[in-house]
Design a protein around this motif. Structure first.
Motif, mmCIF file in Angstrom:
data_model
loop_
_atom_site.group_PDB
_atom_site.id
_atom_site.type_symbol
_atom_site.label_atom_id
_atom_site.label_comp_id
_atom_site.label_asym_id
_atom_site.label_seq_id
_atom_site.Cartn_x
_atom_site.Cartn_y
_atom_site.Cartn_z
ATOM 1 N N GLN A 270 0.825 -1.209 0.000
ATOM 2 C CA GLN A 270 0.000 0.000 0.000
ATOM 3 C C GLN A 270 0.861 1.261 0.000
ATOM 4 N N PHE A 271 1.963 1.228 0.732
ATOM 5 C CA PHE A 271 2.877 2.373 0.738
ATOM 6 C C PHE A 271 3.533 2.561 -0.626
ATOM 7 N N ALA A 272 3.964 1.467 -1.242
ATOM 8 C CA ALA A 272 4.619 1.561 -2.552
ATOM 9 C C ALA A 272 3.669 2.161 -3.582
ATOM 10 N N ALA A 273 2.417 1.715 -3.570
ATOM 11 C CA ALA A 273 1.436 2.251 -4.515
ATOM 12 C C ALA A 273 1.186 3.731 -4.252
ATOM 13 N N TYR A 274 1.074 4.106 -2.988
ATOM 14 C CA TYR A 274 0.816 5.502 -2.608
ATOM 15 C C TYR A 274 1.976 6.405 -3.013
ATOM 16 N N MET A 275 3.188 5.860 -2.983
ATOM 17 C CA MET A 275 4.372 6.637 -3.357
ATOM 18 C C MET A 275 4.539 6.772 -4.866
ATOM 19 N N GLY A 276 3.725 6.065 -5.630
ATOM 20 C CA GLY A 276 3.779 6.180 -7.083
ATOM 21 C C GLY A 276 4.647 5.147 -7.767
ATOM 22 N N ILE A 277 5.152 4.149 -7.026
ATOM 23 C CA ILE A 277 5.986 3.095 -7.618
ATOM 24 C C ILE A 277 5.187 2.369 -8.701
ATOM 25 N N LYS A 278 5.797 2.161 -9.858
ATOM 26 C CA LYS A 278 5.111 1.470 -10.951
ATOM 27 C C LYS A 278 5.763 0.143 -11.329
ATOM 28 N N GLU A 279 6.926 -0.141 -10.744
ATOM 29 C CA GLU A 279 7.626 -1.389 -11.042
ATOM 30 C C GLU A 279 8.165 -1.921 -9.721
ATOM 31 N N LEU A 280 7.633 -3.052 -9.276
ATOM 32 C CA LEU A 280 7.908 -3.550 -7.937
ATOM 33 C C LEU A 280 8.432 -4.980 -8.012
ATOM 34 N N TYR A 281 9.559 -5.221 -7.338
ATOM 35 C CA TYR A 281 10.183 -6.543 -7.345
ATOM 36 C C TYR A 281 10.221 -7.110 -5.924
ATOM 37 N N LEU A 282 9.884 -8.379 -5.791
ATOM 38 C CA LEU A 282 9.942 -9.060 -4.497
ATOM 39 C C LEU A 282 11.201 -9.913 -4.442
#
Length: 366
Positions: A270-282
């Protein structure tokens, strides 16, 4: 008398008819309760703590339990959840009767006090203004670090120039790498107590990340926020389902709160989405646990599976337990949200059993 969620009116009514209000236990919640009564114009408070006798607080001196004067016209508030039974025993030893004792049922009741009092704190804007992080990483890529046994120090070394989200006992590996998470999360209440009882160590860990996001229930609110940790922001964590118990929720407005669902990873999403991140790796999100709580609420243990965080801290104080069905729902919910909002999520974990997101080779990313 137990104060439940949405029952602060009862506390105020009882206080109105009390000769003296004894607040017992001057930890963070005791100070908070004192400020709440002060805000509500009560000036008949007495503060009690055997370890802080003689200390000044809100214009008065903290006394020891042996100095308590019992009267059925007084109210004796237990200002702790963790030390509740110990405080109650001290009150009984000083002949305070059970019917004069007031306690809080759970953290939800105490949290309501905090949200009524928070506007009186001089550092409110600094520590509660989550809105300042909205879209600060618009269209960037970032990594979410799980503490699974597949994670290695060499993996972390490759992430030194990346935006990284991490949590829990990851700090135990700091002595082995120059890598530090950009954003560090403290969400588990018991874990916060176990990991950060030492204030000096806490501040050292906190000040090594750009921002630290804390569940406001971690009870470190007053103790550390006023003590030189400039990079802390607090968020309100809600139960994972709405009132009818069916729909799982995902917050796109962190100012209102964050929804929990079995794992701190869900808050990170939720934080990553709120910060505007568009490419996320686990990375290190193995989704393969030694101790799980299944759908029926039963503990299932597989001793052949390594504990999460074992490579980080083999001497963890308590074996982790994972509500595996909720954790799986958390990943599914993130995928659903990501697909609808143009966020690409890839699983770069070495092995593991999480197959919700497209797999990529971690080393190929560099």
């Amino acid at each position: 008398m137990k104060i439940k969620k949405n029952e602060l009116k009862l506390l105020k009514e009882k206080a109105t008819y009390s000769n003296r209000i004894y607040i017992c236990g001057m930890g963070e919640w005791g100070k908070l309760i004192g400020k709440w009564f002060e805000l509500n114009k009560f000036d008949n408070m007495v503060f009690v703590d055997k370890g802080l006798k003689g200390t000044d607080f809100l214009g008065g001196k903290i006394i020891d339990y042996s100095e308590i004067v019992y009267s059925d016209e007084n109210m004796y508030i237990i200002a702790s959840l963790y030390w509740k039974e110990s405080i109650k025993e001290s009150l009984f030893l000083n002949e305070v009767l059970n019917e004069s004792i007031v306690e809080f049922e759970d953290l939800f009741a105490l949290e309501q006090l905090l949200y009524e009092v928070k506007d009186t704190f001089p550092y409110k804007e600094k520590y509660l203004d989550i809105s300042r992080i909205q879209n600060i990483h618009s269209n960037d890529r970032a990594f979410i670090i799980g503490n699974g046994p597949s994670l290695t120090v060499s993996d972390l070394n490759k992430l030194q120039n990346e935006i990284c989200f991490a949590t829990n006992e990851i700090f135990h590996v700091y002595s082995k790498t120059k890598w530090r998470p950009t954003y560090y999360f403290i969400e588990d209440v018991v874990g916060a107590r176990d990991n950060f009882s030492n204030e000096k160590e806490f501040k050292n860990i906190i000040n090594q990340s750009e921002k630290v996001f804390c569940n406001i229930k971690t009870i470190i609110y007053d103790k550390y926020a006023s003590g030189g940790c400039e990079n802390i922001l607090f968020y309100r964590l809600y139960e994972q389902k709405n009132e009818n118990g069916n729909k799982i929720l995902f917050s796109d407005d962190l100012v209102k709160g964050v929804y929990g669902l079995g794992t701190t990873l869900y808050s990170m999403y939720q934080f990553a989405a709120y910060m505007g991140i568009k490419e996320l790796y686990l990375i290190g999100v193995d989704f393969n646990f030694r101790n799980i709580i299944n759908e029926a609420g039963k503990l299932v243990t597989n001793i052949n599976i390594k504990n999460h965080a074992d490579f980080i801290n083999e001497n963890t104080k308590r074996p982790p337990l994972y509500a595996i069905d909720d954790i799986h729902r958390a990943h599914l919910m993130m995928k659903q949200y990501a697909d609808a909002h143009g966020i690409k999520i890839y699983n770069a974990t070495r092995g593991g059993k999480l197959e919700v997101f497209e797999r990529v080779d971690f080393d190929s990313l560099f």
